[in-house]
Write an enzyme that holds these catalytic residues in place. Structure first.
Site, PDB file in Angstrom:
ATOM      1  N   THR A 171      36.611  33.411  20.900  1.00 30.23           N
ATOM      2  CA  THR A 171      36.988  32.239  20.118  1.00 30.23           C
ATOM      3  C   THR A 171      35.865  31.691  19.234  1.00 30.23           C
ATOM      4  OG1 THR A 171      38.872  31.506  21.434  1.00 30.23           O
ATOM      5  CG2 THR A 171      37.560  29.787  20.406  1.00 30.23           C
ATOM      6  N   SER A 184      29.498  33.086  22.667  1.00 23.88           N
ATOM      7  CA  SER A 184      30.483  32.494  23.570  1.00 23.88           C
ATOM      8  C   SER A 184      29.862  31.657  24.666  1.00 23.88           C
ATOM      9  CB  SER A 184      31.320  33.605  24.212  1.00 23.88           C
ATOM     10  OG  SER A 184      31.930  34.400  23.244  1.00 23.88           O
ATOM     11  N   ASN A 243      27.885  31.941  34.141  1.00 22.92           N
ATOM     12  CA  ASN A 243      28.267  31.071  33.030  1.00 22.92           C
ATOM     13  C   ASN A 243      29.473  30.225  33.400  1.00 22.92           C
ATOM     14  OD1 ASN A 243      29.993  33.378  33.044  1.00 22.92           O
ATOM     15  ND2 ASN A 243      30.693  32.804  30.995  1.00 22.92           N
ATOM     16  N   CYS A 279      32.626  30.787  33.007  1.00 22.90           N
ATOM     17  CA  CYS A 279      33.795  31.495  33.556  1.00 22.90           C
ATOM     18  C   CYS A 279      33.404  32.611  34.519  1.00 22.90           C
ATOM     19  CB  CYS A 279      34.641  32.054  32.415  1.00 22.90           C
ATOM     20  SG  CYS A 279      35.237  30.785  31.290  1.00 22.90           S
ATOM     21  N   GLU A 294      31.610  35.357  34.456  1.00 26.62           N
ATOM     22  CA  GLU A 294      31.516  36.791  34.171  1.00 26.62           C
ATOM     23  C   GLU A 294      30.174  37.201  33.562  1.00 26.62           C
ATOM     24  OE1 GLU A 294      32.888  35.277  30.145  1.00 26.62           O
ATOM     25  OE2 GLU A 294      33.015  34.719  32.249  1.00 26.62           O
ATOM     26  N   THR A 335      39.896  35.542  28.564  1.00 27.14           N
ATOM     27  CA  THR A 335      40.665  35.839  27.333  1.00 27.14           C
ATOM     28  C   THR A 335      41.915  34.984  27.154  1.00 27.14           C
ATOM     29  OG1 THR A 335      42.196  37.602  28.098  1.00 27.14           O
ATOM     30  CG2 THR A 335      39.941  38.257  27.590  1.00 27.14           C
ATOM     31  N   ALA A 336      41.914  33.775  27.663  1.00 21.42           N
ATOM     32  CA  ALA A 336      43.141  32.970  27.627  1.00 21.42           C
ATOM     33  C   ALA A 336      43.723  32.834  26.227  1.00 21.42           C
ATOM     34  CB  ALA A 336      42.862  31.587  28.227  1.00 21.42           C
TER      35      ALA A 336
END
Length: 943
Positions: free
Chosen positions: A337, A352, A565, A567, A569, A753-754
């Site tokens: 994003t 990101s 981080n 999320c 990963e 990846t939402a």
């Protein structure tokens, strides 16, 4: 009648002589095939611009005869089935036949003719006066029914076997009112189409195509005809770039490209790939706007991102921009994003994730909080390591006072994240990490509770446990655990594996001897239970594992990984001098299936080559809000290539998630991606040079991710149950790395990846299907989500009908209790809560062995209890996972099925009962205390 017509009708006998047609006024008249012929002939003459006295071509006459012939045969067939033949039904058959035979422009003429004839008849209000609309110029004119028909017919083109444009038109017109604005009519068409998605998934594409009309009108300032849109789109592209530069939104560097060449590369037909959710999401948050007007179309958007990523290409950057454009616009690979937001703009903050370490002094604490704000402003997701900050009761030497610990500072960090909302595009997002031996850990566990002192609560900030292996061993042996202040054990946070274990035992002995005064001894099992209880109750803190993250890190020669981080990963080294940065993007697995539903390995290899190059380009182009981030990123050059659409892949291949085949597919697929990603970075190193800190890394020492499993076993002393099978020639990879080095220190990370999954219309990341029918709620609104693969399989069995739709609603999107669905489909379409978590963990374990960083892994549990949850996370640890993400459990309430007949289906089962009234589809909003990041809300911080 002309001679050729007489000859045609003289041989025509389909048993129609006894058929009757019902007129609109109710009169019944004999079927007259001549009227069909005449109507089709008029449409051909209108299109060819020929009057009644002009001759049509032989080809047109033959076409008219064939169309009339087919309509007659279809009419006879309908009559034989007992259907009542009405005028409108026969006219529908004419339209459908014209389109079937490819006479689209003639069909348009026929539709216009019908619309004009029907306007006065069908569009009247209660007083009998005609409905009027206000057009784009502000003029009040009679409602243009022909325009509505044209729009809906074009939106349904190619989908006529599933989507009925005339039904959409009737439904749309039914809700119109006098003096309605033209744009409101278009919105009414869109809303009508989107509400029919629950019955036929293809209507999502109809709604998206209607939405495209709105976007084209807004961005291009005019509405070109259907046949002129592509040409106008290309011609207008240079104006778009020049305008964007003029208003200060696009980088002036974009003007250095050959804009005419790029314009010719635009593929407008790719706009038809979008689902409605994807296009609406793109419109709401990604397309650039100025003074409340979007001035980008989707294809301009993809080209703008591609141009931004090609700015530093040294040779033929137009070719690279077109290559990047084709990869993005074909949905083969999707950048994260922030890259999509900012590429090609005047502030290209494309990264990101940012990971920051807080040191144990006020200057560092508030510098990190300030840095958080600067990074969040440009759409970065944040992970903060707070373990260095001294615990409550620790001595502050400068004032001779006692510290209040880490919790008050976390409250400030939480409020800062809320205040900086990433330019209004999405919420600021932060995750705080604390190691399990920290003396404030018990208060840290309670940060997300809805009760207690609000000054010690952080309702908006995510939290995560950073757990050493020794703690897990103590849990298994039901031993004790000692909590310390980092001010007394300053090196402990920077040790891992056997070195950590040795030093921790020394500190415990010092505490026993009275050499360390401030400590607390607790039962490891009791603390573990509290961790899991609060994880279940509040969704936090997440469970992440320090030792496998460090032991298997390629960059063990330059420091320590202190946290993950936002999320979970990304696993990179941090320090006071280095803020770790990662640049993300994901391969769309579904787009790499061949006609036999197998992975096209050559296509995947090519996509990965391009994707790694795009991700590497981000590092040099990127706008860095703080110098520590630039320093780290240029030194180590990490990127995070991930995947999305794994569940779609399984559905296409007819493989249940809970199966040995799915586990094996996870393994081989991730091996393939890892193999080509490493080789791609190696080739980039040959072209551009290895990353500066390459020497001394595991890569340099000949250790690949698959080789580090043995290191984990050695450091941990067992407790590793990971499959080690492999199929690729990894010696070849080692040889290439030895020869050229690597361009990037880390390459692989699977993010949530939402949002980008919504854009591309595939399932998120590695997630199983949440439900087969539900309403997805995000910042763009509420969207019906239905499993199109299930619908197609049910159609093949002739089981897809309104009753099945109602059954899916009644059972909250589950097929488990619907008796007429075969067991094989129940197994294939089992939802996340119906799959034993061990299958998700085993699939993740097989992937993790090939990944140099981590994966954002949600876990789902139905009817949870403490023992189940504990065993689940112990399995994650033993299976070699580095991190986990959310623990998902069912909502405390569900929506009452108020539109369903309980006399047909009975009273809802106890687990489905609700305390809230109704809609006919369940909107999934989890109880905040139960699960703070509901599945219907987007966890889009990284992607």
């Amino acid at each position: 009648m002309m001679d050729h017509q007489q000859l045609f009708f003289s041989g025509f006998d389909y048993g129609l002589s006894n058929l009757s047609i019902v007129k609109r006024d109710g009169r019944v008249v004999p079927f007259d095939i001549g009227r069909i012929y005449a109507a089709v002939e008029k449409a051909f003459r209108a299109e060819r611009k020929k009057s009644a006295g002009d001759n049509l071509s032989k080809e047109d006459l033959l076409a008219i005869e064939e169309i009339t012939n087919r309509v007659a045969i279809k009419s006879a067939a309908l009559a034989n089935r007992g259907e009542r033949l009405e005028v409108e039904r026969i006219q529908d058959l004419v339209e459908l036949t014209l389109m079937e035979l490819g006479h689209h422009t003639v069909a348009k003429r026929y539709i216009l003719y019908r619309a004009e004839r029907g306007k006065a008849r069908t569009i009247q209000n209660r007083e009998g006066a005609s409905i009027h609309m206000i057009d784009r110029r502000g003029n009040t004119v009679p409602l243009d029914l022909a325009w509505i028909h044209r729009m809906l017919m074009e939106a349904c083109r190619g989908l006529e076997d599933r989507c009925l444009w005339r039904d959409l038109a009737e439904e749309t017109v039914r809700g119109l009112y006098d003096n309605i604005k033209e744009e409101e009519i278009l919105q009414a068409m869109i809303l009508t189409a989107r509400t029919w998605v629950e019955k036929e998934p293809a209507y999502t594409y109809v709604a998206a195509r209607l939405m495209l009309s709105k976007i084209y009108q807004e961005a291009l300032l005019i509405v070109p005809s259907i046949h002129e849109t592509a040409a106008y789109h290309r011609a207008y592209f240079p104006n778009y770039v020049q305008y964007g530069v003029k208003i200060g939104r696009l980088s002036p560097q974009l003007l250095e490209f050959d804009l005419e060449r790029l314009a010719q590369a635009l593929k407008l037909e790719r706009d038809k790939q979008f689902t409605y959710l994807g296009l609406q999401t793109l419109y709401d948050r990604y397309l650039l706007h100025h003074e409340e007007r979007r001035f980008e179309t989707p294809q301009y958007f993809w080209m703008r991102v591609a141009m931004g990523l090609a700015l530093n290409e040294k040779s033929d950057k137009e070719s690279w921009a077109i290559t990047f454009y084709d990869t993005l616009s074909s949905f083969l690979f999707m950048s994260s994003t922030p890259t999509l937001f900012n590429s090609g703009t005047v502030h290209p903050q494309l990264s990101s994730c940012y990971l920051l370490t807080v040191e144990d002094d006020l200057e560092s604490i508030f510098k990190v909080i300030s840095d958080n704000a600067k990074l969040s402003k440009w759409a970065g997701g944040l992970g903060n390591d707070w373990t260095n900050v001294r615990a409550t009761g620790s001595l502050i030497r400068g004032t001779n006072g006692k510290s209040q610990g880490v919790i008050p500072f976390l409250k400030v960090a939480n409020d800062t994240a809320v205040a900086v909302n990433q330019g209004g595009k999405r919420k600021g997002a932060l995750c705080a990490y604390l190691e399990t031996w920290h003396l404030d850990i018990e208060d840290f566990l309670e940060l997300r509770k809805n009760t207690g002192d609000e000054r010690r609560r952080t309702h908006d900030m995510n939290t995560a446990n950073w757990i050493p292996d020794l703690f897990m061993k103590r849990v298994l042996e039901n031993g004790s655990w000692t909590l310390f202040s980092p001010s007394d054990v300053p090196d402990l946070h920077h040790l891992y594996g056997k070195a950590f274990e040795k030093r921790y035992l020394e500190y415990e002995q010092m505490a026993d001897k009275g050499e360390i005064k401030l400590f607390k001894r607790v039962s490891a099992m009791t603390l573990w239970r509290k961790m899991l209880t609060l994880l279940f109750e509040t969704g936090h803190p997440w469970i992440t594992f320090k030792d496998p993250s460090n032991i298997r890190s390629p960059q063990d020669h330059v420091g320590v990984i202190n946290s993950s981080n936002l999320c979970t990963e990304i696993l990179l080294n941090t320090s006071a001098e280095e803020v770790a940065v990662c640049n993300l993007g994901s391969v769309n697995l579904l787009a790499h299936l061949d006609e036999s539903d197998n992975i096209d390995e050559k296509k995947l290899e090519n996509t990965i080559n391009i994707a790694v190059r795009m991700l590497d380009n981000v590092i040099d182009i990127n706008f860095y809000p703080i110098p520590e981030a630039r320093n780290s990123n240029l030194k180590h050059r990490p990127v995070g290539l991930g995947i999305m659409g794994f569940q779609d892949l399984l559905h296409r291949k007819k493989v249940p998630y809970a199966s040995v085949q799915a586990v094996e597919l996870s393994d081989r697929l991730m091996e393939m991606i890892s193999y080509y990603a490493i080789l791609s970075s190696c080739n980039l190193a040959k072209e551009r040079g290895a990353y500066p800190s390459f020497r001394g890394s595991k890569w340099d020492r000949g250790l690949l991710p698959i080789d580090t499993i043995e290191l984990l076993e050695q450091e941990r002393g067992g407790f590793v149950e990971v499959d080690k099978s492999r199929t690729k020639d990894w010696d070849f990879v080692r040889k290439k790395i030895k020869e050229h080095g690597l361009r990037n220190s880390c390459l692989l990370a699977i993010a949530p990846t939402a949002t980008i999954s919504n854009i591309t219309g595939v399932s998120q990341s590695i997630e199983p299907s949440y439900k087969n029918l539900y309403v997805k709620s995000n910042l763009s609104g509420d969207f019906i989500s239905i499993n199109p693969y299930l619908v197609e399989d049910l159609k093949k069995l002739q089981l897809w009908d309104q009753e099945m739709v109602d059954d899916l609603k009644y059972y909250d999107g589950s097929v488990k209790h619907i008796e007429r669905i075969p067991e094989s489909l129940k197994e294939l379409y089992a939802t996340a809560f119906e799959i034993d978590p061990s299958w998700l963990i085993e699939c993740a374990s097989r992937r993790q062995k090939w990944i140099d960083m981590g994966q954002s892994l949600n876990l789902y549990i139905d009817e949870p209890n403490g023992w189940k949850i504990s065993q689940m996370y112990i399995m994650c640890w033993k299976k070699g996972l580095k991190t986990t993400y959310y623990l998902r459990s069912r909502a405390a309430t569900t929506v009452e099925k108020s539109t369903l007949d309980i006399n047909v289906r009975g009273i809802q089962p106890r687990w489905m009962k609700s305390r809230s009234p109704s809609s006919n589809i369940k909107v999934e909003r989890e109880n905040k205390e139960k699960n703070a990041c509901a599945l219907d809300s987007e966890c889009e911080s990284c992607q």
